[in-house]
Enzyme design. Structure first.
Site, PDB file in Angstrom:
ATOM      1  N   ARG A   1       0.812  -1.231   0.000  1.00  0.00           N
ATOM      2  CA  ARG A   1       0.000   0.000   0.000  1.00  0.00           C
ATOM      3  C   ARG A   1       0.842   1.277   0.000  1.00  0.00           C
ATOM      4  O   ARG A   1       0.410   2.338   0.422  1.00  0.00           O
ATOM      5  CB  ARG A   1      -0.960   0.040   1.183  1.00  0.00           C
ATOM      6  CG  ARG A   1      -2.003  -1.054   1.121  1.00  0.00           C
ATOM      7  CD  ARG A   1      -3.219  -0.700   1.952  1.00  0.00           C
ATOM      8  NE  ARG A   1      -4.191  -1.767   1.876  1.00  0.00           N
ATOM      9  CZ  ARG A   1      -4.229  -2.797   2.710  1.00  0.00           C
ATOM     10  NH1 ARG A   1      -3.361  -2.881   3.691  1.00  0.00           N
ATOM     11  NH2 ARG A   1      -5.140  -3.726   2.571  1.00  0.00           N
TER      12      ARG A   1
ATOM     13  N   LYS B   1       3.403  11.278 -11.108  1.00  0.00           N
ATOM     14  CA  LYS B   1       2.625  10.411 -12.008  1.00  0.00           C
ATOM     15  C   LYS B   1       3.389   9.113 -12.196  1.00  0.00           C
ATOM     16  O   LYS B   1       4.577   9.131 -12.522  1.00  0.00           O
ATOM     17  CB  LYS B   1       2.426  11.089 -13.366  1.00  0.00           C
ATOM     18  CG  LYS B   1       1.329  12.127 -13.372  1.00  0.00           C
ATOM     19  CD  LYS B   1       1.017  12.568 -14.786  1.00  0.00           C
ATOM     20  CE  LYS B   1      -0.057  13.632 -14.796  1.00  0.00           C
ATOM     21  NZ  LYS B   1      -0.294  14.163 -16.153  1.00  0.00           N
TER      22      LYS B   1
ATOM     23  N   GLU C   1      11.157  19.564 -24.331  1.00  0.00           N
ATOM     24  CA  GLU C   1      10.383  19.788 -23.096  1.00  0.00           C
ATOM     25  C   GLU C   1      10.904  21.016 -22.345  1.00  0.00           C
ATOM     26  O   GLU C   1      10.134  21.720 -21.688  1.00  0.00           O
ATOM     27  CB  GLU C   1      10.435  18.553 -22.184  1.00  0.00           C
ATOM     28  CG  GLU C   1       9.948  17.266 -22.827  1.00  0.00           C
ATOM     29  CD  GLU C   1       8.426  17.086 -22.834  1.00  0.00           C
ATOM     30  OE1 GLU C   1       7.710  17.901 -22.233  1.00  0.00           O
ATOM     31  OE2 GLU C   1       7.972  16.126 -23.467  1.00  0.00           O
TER      32      GLU C   1
ATOM     33  N   LYS D   1       8.186  22.881 -13.766  1.00  0.00           N
ATOM     34  CA  LYS D   1       7.401  21.690 -13.422  1.00  0.00           C
ATOM     35  C   LYS D   1       7.069  21.684 -11.927  1.00  0.00           C
ATOM     36  O   LYS D   1       5.934  21.367 -11.526  1.00  0.00           O
ATOM     37  CB  LYS D   1       8.181  20.428 -13.816  1.00  0.00           C
ATOM     38  CG  LYS D   1       7.491  19.112 -13.462  1.00  0.00           C
ATOM     39  CD  LYS D   1       6.323  18.789 -14.366  1.00  0.00           C
ATOM     40  CE  LYS D   1       5.515  17.586 -13.906  1.00  0.00           C
ATOM     41  NZ  LYS D   1       5.795  16.355 -14.595  1.00  0.00           N
TER      42      LYS D   1
ATOM     43  N   GLU E   1      -3.978  17.485 -11.580  1.00  0.00           N
ATOM     44  CA  GLU E   1      -4.374  17.891 -12.927  1.00  0.00           C
ATOM     45  C   GLU E   1      -5.852  18.300 -13.013  1.00  0.00           C
ATOM     46  O   GLU E   1      -6.610  17.839 -13.859  1.00  0.00           O
ATOM     47  CB  GLU E   1      -4.064  16.764 -13.924  1.00  0.00           C
ATOM     48  CG  GLU E   1      -3.884  17.297 -15.339  1.00  0.00           C
ATOM     49  CD  GLU E   1      -3.276  16.265 -16.267  1.00  0.00           C
ATOM     50  OE1 GLU E   1      -2.075  16.006 -16.151  1.00  0.00           O
ATOM     51  OE2 GLU E   1      -4.019  15.728 -17.091  1.00  0.00           O
TER      52      GLU E   1
ATOM     53  N   ARG F   1      -2.088  21.997 -14.348  1.00  0.00           N
ATOM     54  CA  ARG F   1      -1.159  20.941 -14.788  1.00  0.00           C
ATOM     55  C   ARG F   1      -1.371  20.540 -16.239  1.00  0.00           C
ATOM     56  O   ARG F   1      -0.464  20.049 -16.890  1.00  0.00           O
ATOM     57  CB  ARG F   1      -1.266  19.739 -13.840  1.00  0.00           C
ATOM     58  CG  ARG F   1      -0.155  18.724 -14.051  1.00  0.00           C
ATOM     59  CD  ARG F   1       0.009  17.797 -12.864  1.00  0.00           C
ATOM     60  NE  ARG F   1       1.034  16.814 -13.129  1.00  0.00           N
ATOM     61  CZ  ARG F   1       1.555  15.999 -12.234  1.00  0.00           C
ATOM     62  NH1 ARG F   1       1.155  16.045 -10.988  1.00  0.00           N
ATOM     63  NH2 ARG F   1       2.476  15.125 -12.570  1.00  0.00           N
TER      64      ARG F   1
ATOM     65  N   ASN G   1       0.765  19.789 -21.006  1.00  0.00           N
ATOM     66  CA  ASN G   1       0.410  18.980 -22.178  1.00  0.00           C
ATOM     67  C   ASN G   1       0.600  19.753 -23.494  1.00  0.00           C
ATOM     68  O   ASN G   1       0.326  19.233 -24.571  1.00  0.00           O
ATOM     69  CB  ASN G   1      -1.056  18.543 -22.054  1.00  0.00           C
ATOM     70  CG  ASN G   1      -1.344  17.285 -22.829  1.00  0.00           C
ATOM     71  OD1 ASN G   1      -0.530  16.358 -22.810  1.00  0.00           O
ATOM     72  ND2 ASN G   1      -2.472  17.247 -23.527  1.00  0.00           N
TER      73      ASN G   1
ATOM     74  N   HIS H   1       1.476  18.208 -26.813  1.00  0.00           N
ATOM     75  CA  HIS H   1       1.341  16.754 -26.657  1.00  0.00           C
ATOM     76  C   HIS H   1       0.108  16.182 -27.357  1.00  0.00           C
ATOM     77  O   HIS H   1       0.064  14.988 -27.635  1.00  0.00           O
ATOM     78  CB  HIS H   1       1.308  16.373 -25.176  1.00  0.00           C
ATOM     79  CG  HIS H   1       2.660  16.432 -24.521  1.00  0.00           C
ATOM     80  ND1 HIS H   1       3.419  17.588 -24.486  1.00  0.00           N
ATOM     81  CD2 HIS H   1       3.400  15.487 -23.894  1.00  0.00           C
ATOM     82  CE1 HIS H   1       4.562  17.337 -23.854  1.00  0.00           C
ATOM     83  NE2 HIS H   1       4.575  16.075 -23.480  1.00  0.00           N
TER      84      HIS H   1
ATOM     85  N   HIS I   1       1.388  13.258 -29.311  1.00  0.00           N
ATOM     86  CA  HIS I   1       1.071  11.848 -29.022  1.00  0.00           C
ATOM     87  C   HIS I   1       0.533  11.153 -30.265  1.00  0.00           C
ATOM     88  O   HIS I   1       0.845   9.979 -30.520  1.00  0.00           O
ATOM     89  CB  HIS I   1       0.025  11.741 -27.912  1.00  0.00           C
ATOM     90  CG  HIS I   1       0.611  11.882 -26.540  1.00  0.00           C
ATOM     91  ND1 HIS I   1      -0.101  12.383 -25.485  1.00  0.00           N
ATOM     92  CD2 HIS I   1       1.828  11.577 -26.057  1.00  0.00           C
ATOM     93  CE1 HIS I   1       0.668  12.392 -24.398  1.00  0.00           C
ATOM     94  NE2 HIS I   1       1.841  11.911 -24.728  1.00  0.00           N
TER      95      HIS I   1
ATOM     96  N   HIS J   1       9.702  10.814 -28.249  1.00  0.00           N
ATOM     97  CA  HIS J   1       8.632  11.632 -27.668  1.00  0.00           C
ATOM     98  C   HIS J   1       8.897  13.134 -27.872  1.00  0.00           C
ATOM     99  O   HIS J   1       8.036  13.866 -28.364  1.00  0.00           O
ATOM    100  CB  HIS J   1       8.514  11.299 -26.180  1.00  0.00           C
ATOM    101  CG  HIS J   1       7.502  12.109 -25.449  1.00  0.00           C
ATOM    102  ND1 HIS J   1       6.151  11.908 -25.597  1.00  0.00           N
ATOM    103  CD2 HIS J   1       7.645  13.142 -24.579  1.00  0.00           C
ATOM    104  CE1 HIS J   1       5.503  12.781 -24.842  1.00  0.00           C
ATOM    105  NE2 HIS J   1       6.396  13.541 -24.219  1.00  0.00           N
TER     106      HIS J   1
HETATM  107  N1  GLY Z   1       4.212  15.029 -17.742  1.00  0.00           N
HETATM  108  C1  GLY Z   1       3.101  15.821 -17.476  1.00  0.00           C
HETATM  109  C2  GLY Z   1       2.696  15.816 -16.043  1.00  0.00           C
HETATM  110  O1  GLY Z   1       3.411  15.334 -15.200  1.00  0.00           O
HETATM  111  O2  GLY Z   1       1.649  16.283 -15.719  1.00  0.00           O
END
Ligand code: GLY
Length: 379
Positions: free
Chosen positions: A120, A142, A184, A240, A250, A254, A258, A261, A265, A277
Site C-alpha cells: 500500500r 505520475k 520539453e 514543473k 491535474e 497541470r 500537455n 502533446h 502523441h 517523444h
Molecule cells: N508530464 C506531465 C505531467 O506530469 O503532468
C-alpha cells in the site's frame, strides 16, 4: 547545484539538479529520516551509474539490492511489474524501505507504480537519467504502466520523497535522445517562463552551434557550457515544480504541461514510435502555435520565434516524409486529456503564457494537420 521544493497537499519534497548529486543519496535519505533497506530499480543500460549508486548507498550505511530492468517502453508492462513485485516481496521488503528509480521516464513510471502499490505504498526516490525525466517525468508523482489499449492507462499519483537529477548522467545519453529532451525544456519556457525562453535563445545565439543543437556538448571538455545548460535545465525543472505545486491532480494548471502533446502523441502513435517523444512534441508545439495563430490568440511572430528556437536546439517541426500516413485527427480524438468528447487544447498567447480551449473548430485543426500530413509545415 540547484534546489527547489514541490509543495502539494500530499507531499513536500526537494528537487535537486546538478553534477554528481547522486553522491549525496545517503545524506538525503538520512535528512528525510529514512532508515530502511534500499531497493534500486535501474535501467539495464545504466550499469555503471547503478554500481556508483550502490557504492554511495552502502558507504552511507544502508543495505541495498539492485534489479536491472530492460530499457524501453516495453518494460512498462504488467509482466515487468509482476517481476518487480516478485523481487520486492520475495526479498522481504518492509513498509519503511526505500525504492530508488534510476533511469528515464519508463523506469520512473514503472518503479513509481510498483512503489505506489506494494504494501500500500513504499517511499520512492526518483533519480532521473534523461533530460526529459529531469525536467518533467520524475517530478510530480505520475506513475503508470501501459495497457494493450493505450499508454499509461494503469497508474497512480505517488509523489516521490526526493528527486535527485545528476546532470553528469546526460553524458550517457545518445545525442538524439538528449536533443529530444530540449523540446520539453523549450515547452516549459513557452508555457510559463518567458525568461527561460530568452535564456535558451541567448545561449544558442552566443554559441552559434550547428543544426543539431547542443547535443554533443555534454562532456567535461566544456565545463562552462555544461554549467550554462545545467542552469537552464534547473529552470525548466522549476517550472514543473511550480505547476505541480499548484495543481497536483491535474484539475487545472497541470494540463498546460500537455502543450504540444495532443498532436505530439498522435504523431508518436502514427509513426509507430519511430520518432522520440520530444521530437513529436516539437512538431506538436509548432502545430498548436499555428492553431493559436489561426484563432487570433497569438502572433505569427510567436510561431516563428518558437520554431527558430526549436531549430536552434536541433528539433525539426516537420514530419519525416516516410512517416506521413494521415489519420492524425482520429488519433487525437483518443487522447487521454479529452474531456466529455472535447479536446482540451493548450494554446500559446505569448511566450511564457498559454490558455486552455475546448472550443477549437474542427476545420482549424484539420487545416493545420493537413499542412503537416502534406509535409509543408514550414512553408
Ligand atoms: N508530464 C506531465 C505531467 O506530469 O503532468
Amino acid at each position: 547545484m540547484y534546489s527547489m521544493t514541490v509543495r502539494t497537499a500530499s507531499a513536500t519534497y526537494p528537487v535537486v539538479v546538478g553534477a554528481r548529486v547522486l553522491e549525496e543519496i545517503p545524506q538525503r535519505l538520512a535528512a528525510e529520516g529514512l532508515q530502511g533497506a534500499v531497493w534500486l530499480i535501474a535501467d539495464a543500460a545504466l550499469t555503471t551509474a547503478a554500481a556508483d549508486v550502490e557504492r554511495h548507498v552502502r558507504a552511507g550505511g544502508y543495505r541495498i539490492s539492485t534489479l536491472l530492468v530492460p530499457s524501453g517502453e516495453a518494460s512498462k508492462s504488467a509482466q515487468q511489474l509482476q517481476e518487480l513485485y516478485d523481487w520486492l516481496i520475495g526479498g522481504g521488503v518492509e513498509r519503511r524501505d526505500i525504492v530508488l528509480a534510476l533511469g528515464g521516464g519508463v523506469i520512473g513510471d514503472l518503479a513509481g507504480y510498483a512503489a505506489a502499490t506494494t504494501l500500500r505504498g513504499l517511499t520512492i526516490v526518483q533519480l532521473p537519467s534523461t533530460l526529459l525525466a529531469m525536467v518533467d517525468a520524475a517530478i510530480g508523482g505520475k506513475t503508470a504502466i501501459n495497457h494493450r489499449l493505450g499508454k499509461n492507462l494503469i497508474g497512480a499519483f505517488h509523489q516521490p520523497r526526493v528527486v535527485l537529477a545528476d546532470t553528469t548522467l546526460l553524458a550517457t545519453l545518445p545525442a538524439r535522445e538528449l536533443r529530444a529532451g530540449w523540446a520539453e525544456v523549450i515547452k516549459h519556457g513557452v508555457i510559463r517562463d518567458g525568461g527561460l525562453f530568452s535564456a535558451l535563445n541567448e545561449l544558442a545565439d552566443a554559441r552559434h552551434w550547428q543544426a543539431g543543437g547542443p547535443t554533443a556538448a555534454w562532456d567535461a571538455a566544456d565545463p562552462q557550457l555544461t554549467e550554462q545548460l545545467t542552469a537552464l535545465i534547473a529552470r525548466a525543472a522549476a517550472v514543473k515544480t511550480e505547476v505541480v505545486s499548484l495543481d497536483e491532480f491535474e484539475q487545472g494548471e497541470r494540463i498546460t504541461l500537455n502543450y504540444g502533446h495532443t498532436i505530439g502523441h498522435a504523431i508518436e502513435q502514427a509513426a509507430g514510435y519511430q520518432l522520440l517523444h520530444g521530437e513529436c512534441v516539437a512538431i506538436g508545439m509548432d502545430a498548436a502555435a499555428r492553431i493559436a495563430e489561426q484563432l487570433g490568440l497569438c502572433s505569427a511572430d510567436l510561431v516563428r520565434r518558437q520554431r527558430d528556437l526549436l531549430g536552434a536546439y536541433g528539433l525539426s517541426v516537420q514530419l519525416p516524409p516516410e512517416l506521413i500516413s494521415g489519420g492524425l485527427a482520429e488519433l487525437i480524438q483518443r487522447d487521454k486529456k479529452v474531456l466529455q468528447g472535447r479536446i482540451r487544447w493548450v494554446l500559446p498567447t505569448a511566450i511564457g503564457s498559454v490558455t486552455v480551449r475546448s472550443d477549437v473548430p474542427h476545420d482549424v485543426v484539420q487545416q493545420v494537420l493537413a499542412t503537416l500530413e502534406l509535409g509543408s509545415a514550414q512553408e
